[in-house]
Design an enzyme around this catalytic site. Structure first.
Site, mmCIF file in Angstrom:
data_model
loop_
_atom_site.group_PDB
_atom_site.id
_atom_site.type_symbol
_atom_site.label_atom_id
_atom_site.label_comp_id
_atom_site.label_asym_id
_atom_site.label_seq_id
_atom_site.Cartn_x
_atom_site.Cartn_y
_atom_site.Cartn_z
ATOM 1 N N SER A 90 -9.650 -0.219 7.238
ATOM 2 C CA SER A 90 -9.128 -0.148 5.871
ATOM 3 C C SER A 90 -8.459 -1.395 5.326
ATOM 4 O O SER A 90 -8.138 -1.428 4.143
ATOM 5 C CB SER A 90 -8.155 1.023 5.752
ATOM 6 O OG SER A 90 -8.880 2.201 5.578
ATOM 7 N N SER A 120 -9.525 2.040 2.963
ATOM 8 C CA SER A 120 -8.666 2.735 2.027
ATOM 9 C C SER A 120 -7.650 1.834 1.311
ATOM 10 O O SER A 120 -7.066 2.262 0.316
ATOM 11 C CB SER A 120 -7.894 3.854 2.750
ATOM 12 O OG SER A 120 -7.106 3.316 3.795
ATOM 13 N N LYS A 142 0.844 -1.205 0.000
ATOM 14 C CA LYS A 142 0.000 0.000 0.000
ATOM 15 C C LYS A 142 0.876 1.250 0.000
ATOM 16 O O LYS A 142 1.871 1.314 0.744
ATOM 17 C CB LYS A 142 -0.911 -0.017 1.233
ATOM 18 C CG LYS A 142 -1.907 1.136 1.287
ATOM 19 C CD LYS A 142 -2.796 1.028 2.521
ATOM 20 C CE LYS A 142 -3.820 2.125 2.605
ATOM 21 N NZ LYS A 142 -4.650 2.025 3.833
HETATM 22 N N1 GLN Z 1 -12.854 4.640 6.531
HETATM 23 C C1 GLN Z 1 -12.190 5.051 7.736
HETATM 24 C C2 GLN Z 1 -11.726 6.479 7.593
HETATM 25 O O1 GLN Z 1 -12.004 7.054 6.609
HETATM 26 C C3 GLN Z 1 -11.037 4.148 8.048
HETATM 27 C C4 GLN Z 1 -9.873 4.355 7.173
HETATM 28 C C5 GLN Z 1 -8.684 3.542 7.565
HETATM 29 O O2 GLN Z 1 -8.799 2.513 8.242
HETATM 30 N N2 GLN Z 1 -7.529 3.996 7.155
HETATM 31 O O3 GLN Z 1 -11.092 7.026 8.432
#
Ligand code: GLN
Length: 490
Positions: A184, A160, A85
């Protein structure tokens, strides 16, 4: 000849050991697969074919020596092509966090998790797409365009870590690293029909992970099965003196032989089956719990009473920490600079012009929650409620070994479906945020399909540092089911 990219990580590892296939052949097969499918999926922000082929050659050389001389077995990650990532640093390779503000940034060092995976012989194919600074649930917030779900190109892959999930699901690599601050790794794993591990807070070093919410960020991984994830976890986990929150505890060996779950107590939290969730998700998760029961586990209903507070608490703590972490992108230290009359205008021009909408929204929310006069009312209060949520898990784990629940209320949604309404997007995280607030590990894996043939995921959570039992339960389930073997037709 079989298509090498359809193998599981462990099958590929076996062929490498026996000498039936080389790391170079696996790597070339993945690069060819990327060549064929990437225009539809857009899983990667940067490809590193030269680095990958060089690493593959080194891995093959070591494998040849090992086959001649014998000795200590090489880890199962040896010679295996993986993706990373794009929030994890790899020395000399562009690292953007899906943001224009880091365009052109080449870190001078490598994240511990990435370095350990490379030391364990893995071959890096490239850096995967992500919501900007990991803020989002769909990968639509990437400044470089979205990733598409391999099961249905009109749907999001989740986020994400959507690029990592889509790269595994579409057979571009055997595993990928992701990060999980609020879901994410687990949510994109669920949307793309792969298996994803969110490690315990402090289990995997955050050194070299570009920070989002420092008290919530964890490094995890995605692959086709729990058994495939285990060698990745063993490569990356463990104490790191470069991360002060890294846990000193040893990482246990995990034995995945067998499907006997006799004596395992599984709690199913009643607060996780909410009104408005997709009925097919609820049914599939309940059915998966029944499968675990047939293997000897005992399931019962439990309560995590503060669950409904997780969302508001997370959306104060995460933006607050993000606003502090993102202050460093000031047009002076990293990335491109938009010139202006004076320093102040230069800050405004660069930060205003190069951060995306969602990132700016979070910086403003976070700055507000931390400002004088509001700190106690918002950030301080949120931290207190966070302690209650952590307490829910601690109380539950007195009676059960694992918690089983859905990953997300729905299967993969359509691109654009939640883009205009951030709150409806935030609701996608209701079932994943609590584990981050409590610091406990989770694993997401496929347990069925809905009527649109989109994958449905289930989540298991264990006590802090209890990854071993997550692997055992998920792997036992996958021994007797085949959802994780299904692949999208591209
Ligand atoms: N969707 C959540 C956010 O927008 C979690 C994102 C993540 O785990 N990086 O913060």
């Amino acid at each position: 000849m079989t298509d090498l990219t359809t193998l599981s990580l462990l099958e590929a590892a076996d062929l490498l050991r026996s000498g039936d296939v080389s790391s170079r052949e696996l790597t070339q097969a993945c690069l060819d697969r990327i060549q064929d499918t990437e225009s539809k999926i857009h899983a990667f922000l940067t490809l590193t074919p030269d680095l990958a082929l060089k690493q593959a050659e080194d891995a093959d050389q070591r494998l040849t020596e090992w086959r001649k001389e014998g000795g200590k077995p090489l880890p199962h990650t040896w010679g295996i092509p993986v993706a990373i990532k794009d929030v994890l640093c790899l020395e000399g390779v562009p690292t953007t966090c899906g943001s224009k503000i880091l365009e052109g940034f080449r870190p001078p060092y490598t994240a511990t998790s990435v370095g350990r995976l490379i030391d364990a012989g893995a071959v890096v194919l490239g850096k995967t797409n992500t919501d900007e600074f990991a803020m989002g649930s769909s990968t639509e917030n990437s400044a470089f365009g979205p990733t598409y779900n391999p099961w249905d190109l009109s749907r999001v892959p989740g986020g994400s870590s959507g690029g990592s999930a889509a790269s595994v699901a579409s057979n571009m690599c055997y595993a990928a690293l992701g990060t999980d601050t609020g879901g994410s790794v687990r949510q994109p794993a669920s949307f793309c029909g792969v298996t994803g591990l969110k490690s315990s807070y402090g289990r995997v070093s955050r050194y070299g992970l570009i920070a989002y919410g420092s008290s919530l960020d964890t490094v995890g991984a995605l692959a086709h099965s729990a058994a495939d994830l285990l060698p990745i976890f063993h490569a990356i986990a463990g104490h790191d003196p470069l991360d002060s929150t890294s846990m000193p505890d040893p990482v246990p060996a995990v034995d995945l032989d067998g499907t006997d779950l006799a004596g395992l107590r599984i709690g199913v939290p009643k607060e996780y089956f909410i009104e408005g969730m997709q009925h097919e998700v609820e049914i599939a998760v309940q059915e998966a719990v029944r499968v675990l029961e047939t293997l000897g586990a005992v399931a019962c209903e439990i309560s995590l009473p503060h669950t409904d507070l997780a969302l508001p608490v997370y959306y104060i703590i995460a933006p607050a920490e993000a606003s502090a972490n993102l202050a460093r992108y000031d047009a002076v230290r990293y990335g491109p600079r938009l010139e202006a009359e004076d320093l102040r205008e230069q800050y405004f021009a660069t930060r205003g012009g190069l951060f995306g909408q969602e990132v700016k929204r979070r910086i403003m929310l976070g700055t507000y929650a931390l400002s004088a006069g509001y700190y106690d009312a918002y950030y301080g209060q949120a931290q207190k409620v966070r302690t209650l949520i952590k307490g829910d898990f601690e109380a539950a784990f007195k009676d059960v070994d694992l918690i089983a629940c859905p990953v997300a209320p729905t299967t993969a949604f359509r691109l654009g479906e939640h883009s205009e309404d951030p709150l409806s997007m935030y609701l996608e995280d209701v079932f994943t945020l609590p584990a981050n607030l409590a610091g406990v590990p989770g694993i997401a894996f496929p347990v069925g399909f809905d009527s649109d043939h989109l994958p449905i995921g289930m989540q298991l959570n264990a006590p802090h540092l209890g990854e071993a039992v997550l692997f055992q339960a998920a792997s036992a389930y996958q021994e007797v089911t085949s959802w994780h073997k299904e692949r999208p037709s591209l």
